[in-house]
Write an enzyme that holds these catalytic residues in place. Structure first.
Site, PDB file in Angstrom:
ATOM      1  N   THR A  28      -7.825  -0.837  -2.775  1.00 41.14           N
ATOM      2  CA  THR A  28      -7.564  -2.256  -2.486  1.00 41.14           C
ATOM      3  C   THR A  28      -6.059  -2.483  -2.352  1.00 41.14           C
ATOM      4  O   THR A  28      -5.278  -1.871  -3.092  1.00 41.14           O
ATOM      5  CB  THR A  28      -8.099  -3.114  -3.655  1.00 41.14           C
ATOM      6  OG1 THR A  28      -9.497  -2.872  -3.779  1.00 41.14           O
ATOM      7  CG2 THR A  28      -7.891  -4.602  -3.391  1.00 41.14           C
ATOM      8  N   SER A  30      -2.458  -4.038   0.177  1.00 38.35           N
ATOM      9  CA  SER A  30      -1.862  -4.104   1.512  1.00 38.35           C
ATOM     10  C   SER A  30      -1.693  -2.709   2.124  1.00 38.35           C
ATOM     11  O   SER A  30      -1.834  -2.544   3.337  1.00 38.35           O
ATOM     12  CB  SER A  30      -0.516  -4.825   1.440  1.00 38.35           C
ATOM     13  OG  SER A  30       0.344  -4.172   0.533  1.00 38.35           O
ATOM     14  N   ASP A  81      -6.109   5.174  -2.189  1.00 34.52           N
ATOM     15  CA  ASP A  81      -5.717   3.895  -2.778  1.00 34.52           C
ATOM     16  C   ASP A  81      -4.199   3.841  -2.932  1.00 34.52           C
ATOM     17  O   ASP A  81      -3.530   4.884  -2.970  1.00 34.52           O
ATOM     18  CB  ASP A  81      -6.392   3.727  -4.154  1.00 34.52           C
ATOM     19  CG  ASP A  81      -6.428   2.266  -4.610  1.00 34.52           C
ATOM     20  OD1 ASP A  81      -5.880   1.388  -3.908  1.00 34.52           O
ATOM     21  OD2 ASP A  81      -7.011   2.010  -5.678  1.00 34.52           O
ATOM     22  N   LYS A  94      -1.765   0.573 -11.821  1.00 30.36           N
ATOM     23  CA  LYS A  94      -2.501  -0.089 -10.757  1.00 30.36           C
ATOM     24  C   LYS A  94      -3.055  -1.406 -11.288  1.00 30.36           C
ATOM     25  O   LYS A  94      -3.099  -1.628 -12.486  1.00 30.36           O
ATOM     26  CB  LYS A  94      -3.651   0.806 -10.273  1.00 30.36           C
ATOM     27  CG  LYS A  94      -3.143   2.048  -9.543  1.00 30.36           C
ATOM     28  CD  LYS A  94      -4.246   2.912  -8.971  1.00 30.36           C
ATOM     29  CE  LYS A  94      -5.295   2.167  -8.251  1.00 30.36           C
ATOM     30  NZ  LYS A  94      -4.801   1.253  -7.190  1.00 30.36           N
ATOM     31  N   GLY A  96      -2.246  -4.531  -9.613  1.00 29.03           N
ATOM     32  CA  GLY A  96      -1.506  -5.686  -9.105  1.00 29.03           C
ATOM     33  C   GLY A  96      -2.409  -6.610  -8.298  1.00 29.03           C
ATOM     34  O   GLY A  96      -2.212  -7.821  -8.274  1.00 29.03           O
ATOM     35  N   GLU A 103     -11.557   0.167  -9.117  1.00 30.02           N
ATOM     36  CA  GLU A 103     -10.741   1.276  -8.609  1.00 30.02           C
ATOM     37  C   GLU A 103     -10.871   2.488  -9.534  1.00 30.02           C
ATOM     38  O   GLU A 103     -11.016   3.622  -9.081  1.00 30.02           O
ATOM     39  CB  GLU A 103      -9.280   0.847  -8.505  1.00 30.02           C
ATOM     40  CG  GLU A 103      -9.044  -0.159  -7.392  1.00 30.02           C
ATOM     41  CD  GLU A 103      -7.634  -0.736  -7.344  1.00 30.02           C
ATOM     42  OE1 GLU A 103      -7.273  -1.285  -6.311  1.00 30.02           O
ATOM     43  OE2 GLU A 103      -6.910  -0.652  -8.347  1.00 30.02           O
TER      44      GLU A 103
HETATM   45  C1  5RP Z   1      -4.958  -3.304  -6.589  1.00 21.89           C
HETATM   46  C2  5RP Z   1      -4.046  -2.155  -6.730  1.00 21.89           C
HETATM   47  C3  5RP Z   1      -3.191  -1.800  -5.555  1.00 21.89           C
HETATM   48  O1  5RP Z   1      -3.402  -0.473  -5.222  1.00 21.89           O
HETATM   49  C4  5RP Z   1      -1.750  -1.998  -5.922  1.00 21.89           C
HETATM   50  O2  5RP Z   1      -1.571  -3.321  -6.381  1.00 21.89           O
HETATM   51  C5  5RP Z   1      -0.825  -1.752  -4.720  1.00 21.89           C
HETATM   52  O3  5RP Z   1      -0.992  -2.746  -3.774  1.00 21.89           O
HETATM   53  P1  5RP Z   1      -0.174  -2.788  -2.432  1.00 21.89           P
HETATM   54  O4  5RP Z   1      -0.642  -1.654  -1.588  1.00 21.89           O
HETATM   55  O5  5RP Z   1      -0.519  -4.133  -1.830  1.00 21.89           O
HETATM   56  O6  5RP Z   1       1.297  -2.698  -2.753  1.00 21.89           O
HETATM   57  O7  5RP Z   1      -3.963  -1.486  -7.721  1.00 21.89           O
HETATM   58  O8  5RP Z   1      -5.600  -3.589  -7.790  1.00 21.89           O
END
Ligand code: 5RP
Length: 219
Positions: A28, A30, A81, A94, A96, A103
Protein backbone atom coordinates in the site's frame (compact mmCIF):
# COMPACT_ATOMS: atom_id res chain seq x y z
CA UNK A 1 15.16 14.33 -9.90
CA UNK A 2 11.95 14.42 -7.85
CA UNK A 3 11.13 12.04 -5.05
CA UNK A 4 8.20 10.73 -7.11
CA UNK A 5 10.47 9.90 -10.05
CA UNK A 6 12.76 7.99 -7.69
CA UNK A 7 9.75 6.06 -6.35
CA UNK A 8 8.61 5.35 -9.89
CA UNK A 9 12.05 4.06 -10.90
CA UNK A 10 12.21 1.75 -7.88
CA UNK A 11 8.71 0.45 -8.69
CA UNK A 12 9.65 -0.23 -12.32
CA UNK A 13 12.70 -2.20 -11.23
CA UNK A 14 10.48 -4.39 -9.03
CA UNK A 15 8.48 -5.48 -12.09
CA UNK A 16 11.56 -7.50 -13.11
CA UNK A 17 11.01 -9.78 -10.11
CA UNK A 18 7.56 -10.88 -11.31
CA UNK A 19 7.64 -14.33 -12.88
CA UNK A 20 5.17 -15.72 -15.41
CA UNK A 21 1.85 -16.90 -14.00
CA UNK A 22 2.69 -15.38 -10.63
CA UNK A 23 0.41 -14.53 -7.77
CA UNK A 24 1.71 -11.30 -6.23
CA UNK A 25 1.39 -9.79 -2.81
CA UNK A 26 0.79 -6.08 -3.20
CA UNK A 27 1.40 -3.48 -0.50
CA UNK A 28 0.00 0.00 0.00
CA UNK A 29 1.13 3.57 -0.61
CA UNK A 30 2.31 6.01 -3.24
CA UNK A 31 5.38 3.95 -4.25
CA UNK A 32 3.33 0.78 -4.64
CA UNK A 33 0.79 2.73 -6.68
CA UNK A 34 3.52 3.17 -9.30
CA UNK A 35 4.12 -0.58 -9.17
CA UNK A 36 0.40 -1.28 -9.63
CA UNK A 37 0.33 1.10 -12.59
CA UNK A 38 3.29 -0.76 -14.10
CA UNK A 39 1.45 -4.08 -13.81
CA UNK A 40 -0.63 -2.91 -16.77
CA UNK A 41 2.25 -3.96 -19.06
CA UNK A 42 2.48 -7.51 -17.70
CA UNK A 43 -1.16 -8.03 -16.75
CA UNK A 44 -1.59 -10.98 -19.11
CA UNK A 45 1.10 -13.02 -17.41
CA UNK A 46 -0.11 -12.53 -13.82
CA UNK A 47 -2.53 -14.95 -12.21
CA UNK A 48 -3.71 -12.47 -9.61
CA UNK A 49 -2.81 -10.44 -6.55
CA UNK A 50 -3.31 -10.59 -2.82
CA UNK A 51 -3.88 -7.08 -1.57
CA UNK A 52 -2.89 -5.46 1.73
CA UNK A 53 -5.58 -2.76 1.82
CA UNK A 54 -8.89 -1.61 0.45
CA UNK A 55 -7.10 1.21 -1.37
CA UNK A 56 -4.78 -1.18 -3.25
CA UNK A 57 -7.64 -3.62 -3.92
CA UNK A 58 -9.57 -0.86 -5.61
CA UNK A 59 -6.60 0.09 -7.79
CA UNK A 60 -5.88 -3.52 -8.75
CA UNK A 61 -9.51 -4.11 -9.68
CA UNK A 62 -9.54 -0.95 -11.82
CA UNK A 63 -6.61 -2.48 -13.72
CA UNK A 64 -8.54 -5.71 -14.27
CA UNK A 65 -6.17 -7.74 -12.08
CA UNK A 66 -7.96 -10.52 -10.15
CA UNK A 67 -7.73 -9.88 -6.39
CA UNK A 68 -7.49 -13.14 -4.47
CA UNK A 69 -8.54 -13.85 -0.89
CA UNK A 70 -5.46 -14.74 1.15
CA UNK A 71 -7.38 -17.66 2.64
CA UNK A 72 -7.50 -19.23 -0.80
CA UNK A 73 -3.78 -18.88 -1.48
CA UNK A 74 -1.39 -20.99 0.55
CA UNK A 75 1.80 -19.61 -0.92
CA UNK A 76 3.09 -17.07 -3.43
CA UNK A 77 6.50 -15.91 -4.50
CA UNK A 78 6.78 -12.18 -3.99
CA UNK A 79 5.37 -9.35 -1.97
CA UNK A 80 6.12 -5.82 -3.17
CA UNK A 81 5.67 -2.93 -0.77
CA UNK A 82 7.11 0.43 0.24
CA UNK A 83 8.36 1.51 3.65
CA UNK A 84 8.61 4.62 5.78
CA UNK A 85 12.17 3.80 6.87
CA UNK A 86 14.57 0.98 6.12
CA UNK A 87 17.93 0.23 7.73
CA UNK A 88 21.00 -1.60 6.34
CA UNK A 89 19.72 -4.93 7.75
CA UNK A 90 16.57 -4.43 5.63
CA UNK A 91 14.43 -3.98 8.73
CA UNK A 92 11.67 -1.42 8.26
CA UNK A 93 9.19 0.93 9.82
CA UNK A 94 5.86 0.69 8.00
CA UNK A 95 2.32 1.87 8.56
CA UNK A 96 2.44 5.49 7.49
CA UNK A 97 -0.56 4.61 5.36
CA UNK A 98 -2.21 2.70 8.26
CA UNK A 99 -2.17 -0.63 6.41
CA UNK A 100 0.51 -2.26 8.60
CA UNK A 101 -1.52 -5.20 9.91
CA UNK A 102 -2.60 -6.55 6.55
CA UNK A 103 0.85 -5.73 5.15
CA UNK A 104 2.49 -7.82 7.85
CA UNK A 105 0.12 -10.71 7.22
CA UNK A 106 0.62 -10.74 3.44
CA UNK A 107 4.39 -10.33 3.85
CA UNK A 108 4.44 -13.32 6.21
CA UNK A 109 3.03 -15.61 3.52
CA UNK A 110 5.29 -14.44 0.69
CA UNK A 111 8.56 -16.23 -0.06
CA UNK A 112 10.32 -12.97 -0.99
CA UNK A 113 9.66 -9.40 0.22
CA UNK A 114 10.77 -6.78 -2.30
CA UNK A 115 10.85 -3.34 -0.68
CA UNK A 116 10.71 -0.29 -2.95
CA UNK A 117 11.64 3.16 -1.66
CA UNK A 118 13.19 6.45 -2.67
CA UNK A 119 16.48 7.36 -1.02
CA UNK A 120 14.89 9.60 1.63
CA UNK A 121 13.71 6.41 3.40
CA UNK A 122 17.09 4.81 4.08
CA UNK A 123 18.47 5.33 7.61
CA UNK A 124 21.16 3.83 9.82
CA UNK A 125 18.89 3.58 12.87
CA UNK A 126 15.09 3.29 12.70
CA UNK A 127 12.92 5.71 14.67
CA UNK A 128 13.06 9.16 13.18
CA UNK A 129 9.76 8.35 11.45
CA UNK A 130 7.10 8.06 14.19
CA UNK A 131 6.42 4.37 14.72
CA UNK A 132 2.79 3.40 13.87
CA UNK A 133 1.05 0.99 16.25
CA UNK A 134 -2.44 -0.30 15.42
CA UNK A 135 -4.56 -0.67 18.57
CA UNK A 136 -8.01 -1.90 19.54
CA UNK A 137 -9.90 1.37 20.22
CA UNK A 138 -10.81 0.59 23.88
CA UNK A 139 -7.15 -0.12 24.67
CA UNK A 140 -5.74 3.07 23.15
CA UNK A 141 -4.92 4.99 26.33
CA UNK A 142 -3.63 1.92 28.16
CA UNK A 143 -1.34 1.06 25.25
CA UNK A 144 -0.19 4.71 25.10
CA UNK A 145 0.84 4.56 28.79
CA UNK A 146 2.78 1.33 28.19
CA UNK A 147 4.52 2.86 25.16
CA UNK A 148 5.61 5.83 27.29
CA UNK A 149 7.25 3.35 29.69
CA UNK A 150 9.27 2.09 26.70
CA UNK A 151 10.57 5.64 26.12
CA UNK A 152 8.24 6.69 23.30
CA UNK A 153 5.86 9.59 22.93
CA UNK A 154 2.64 8.21 21.39
CA UNK A 155 0.26 10.49 19.51
CA UNK A 156 -3.22 9.33 18.50
CA UNK A 157 -3.76 9.66 14.70
CA UNK A 158 -7.22 11.11 15.23
CA UNK A 159 -8.47 11.21 11.65
CA UNK A 160 -7.69 7.56 10.99
CA UNK A 161 -9.69 4.32 11.23
CA UNK A 162 -7.84 1.32 9.81
CA UNK A 163 -9.35 -1.19 7.35
CA UNK A 164 -9.79 -3.41 10.43
CA UNK A 165 -11.80 -0.78 12.35
CA UNK A 166 -8.94 0.05 14.71
CA UNK A 167 -6.93 3.15 15.66
CA UNK A 168 -3.29 4.17 15.19
CA UNK A 169 -0.83 5.57 17.70
CA UNK A 170 2.26 7.19 16.15
CA UNK A 171 5.16 6.84 18.56
CA UNK A 172 7.68 9.69 18.42
CA UNK A 173 11.14 10.02 19.94
CA UNK A 174 12.26 6.40 19.66
CA UNK A 175 15.76 5.40 18.65
CA UNK A 176 15.29 1.77 17.67
CA UNK A 177 18.68 0.13 18.06
CA UNK A 178 17.24 -3.36 18.52
CA UNK A 179 14.21 -3.58 16.21
CA UNK A 180 13.55 -7.29 16.83
CA UNK A 181 13.39 -6.84 20.59
CA UNK A 182 11.14 -3.77 20.43
CA UNK A 183 8.84 -5.43 17.89
CA UNK A 184 8.34 -8.30 20.31
CA UNK A 185 7.91 -6.05 23.36
CA UNK A 186 5.26 -3.84 21.74
CA UNK A 187 3.40 -6.79 20.23
CA UNK A 188 3.12 -8.24 23.73
CA UNK A 189 1.12 -5.27 25.10
CA UNK A 190 -2.56 -6.29 25.39
CA UNK A 191 -4.62 -4.25 22.94
CA UNK A 192 -1.86 -3.92 20.36
CA UNK A 193 -2.91 -5.42 17.04
CA UNK A 194 0.34 -4.80 15.16
CA UNK A 195 3.45 -2.69 15.55
CA UNK A 196 4.93 -1.17 12.40
CA UNK A 197 8.42 -2.60 12.99
CA UNK A 198 9.12 -5.22 10.33
CA UNK A 199 12.17 -6.98 11.76
CA UNK A 200 11.15 -10.59 12.24
CA UNK A 201 9.93 -10.47 8.65
CA UNK A 202 12.16 -7.87 7.05
CA UNK A 203 12.73 -7.34 3.34
CA UNK A 204 14.74 -9.79 1.23
CA UNK A 205 15.42 -7.33 -1.56
CA UNK A 206 15.67 -3.56 -1.25
CA UNK A 207 15.31 -1.35 -4.32
CA UNK A 208 16.19 2.28 -3.69
CA UNK A 209 15.46 5.00 -6.23
CA UNK A 210 18.35 7.48 -6.19
CA UNK A 211 19.61 10.45 -8.17
CA UNK A 212 21.89 8.03 -10.10
CA UNK A 213 19.29 5.35 -10.82
CA UNK A 214 18.25 2.37 -8.72
CA UNK A 215 20.40 0.67 -6.10
CA UNK A 216 19.52 -2.93 -5.32
CA UNK A 217 20.63 -4.86 -2.24
CA UNK A 218 19.73 -8.36 -1.16
CA UNK A 219 19.85 -10.03 2.21
C1 5RP B 1 1.47 1.85 4.37
C2 5RP B 1 2.94 1.70 4.35
C3 5RP B 1 3.68 2.27 3.18
O1 5RP B 1 4.44 1.27 2.59
C4 5RP B 1 4.58 3.36 3.66
O2 5RP B 1 3.81 4.31 4.37
C5 5RP B 1 5.29 4.06 2.49
O3 5RP B 1 4.38 4.78 1.74
P1 5RP B 1 4.80 5.63 0.48
O4 5RP B 1 5.19 4.67 -0.59
O5 5RP B 1 3.55 6.40 0.13
O6 5RP B 1 5.92 6.56 0.87
O7 5RP B 1 3.56 1.13 5.20
O8 5RP B 1 0.93 1.38 5.57
Amino acid sequence: MSQNTKKQNAAREALKYVEDNAVLGVGTGSTVNYFIAGLQEIRDRIRGAVSSSRASTEKLMQMGIPVLDLNEVDHFDIYVDGADEVNPALEMIKGGGAALTREKIVAAVAKKFVCIVDDSKTVDVLGRFPLPVEVIPMAREYVARELRKLGGNPVWRQDCVTDNGNQILDVHDLRITNPGELEQAINAIPGVVTVGIFSRRGADVLIVGTEDGVRVSEK
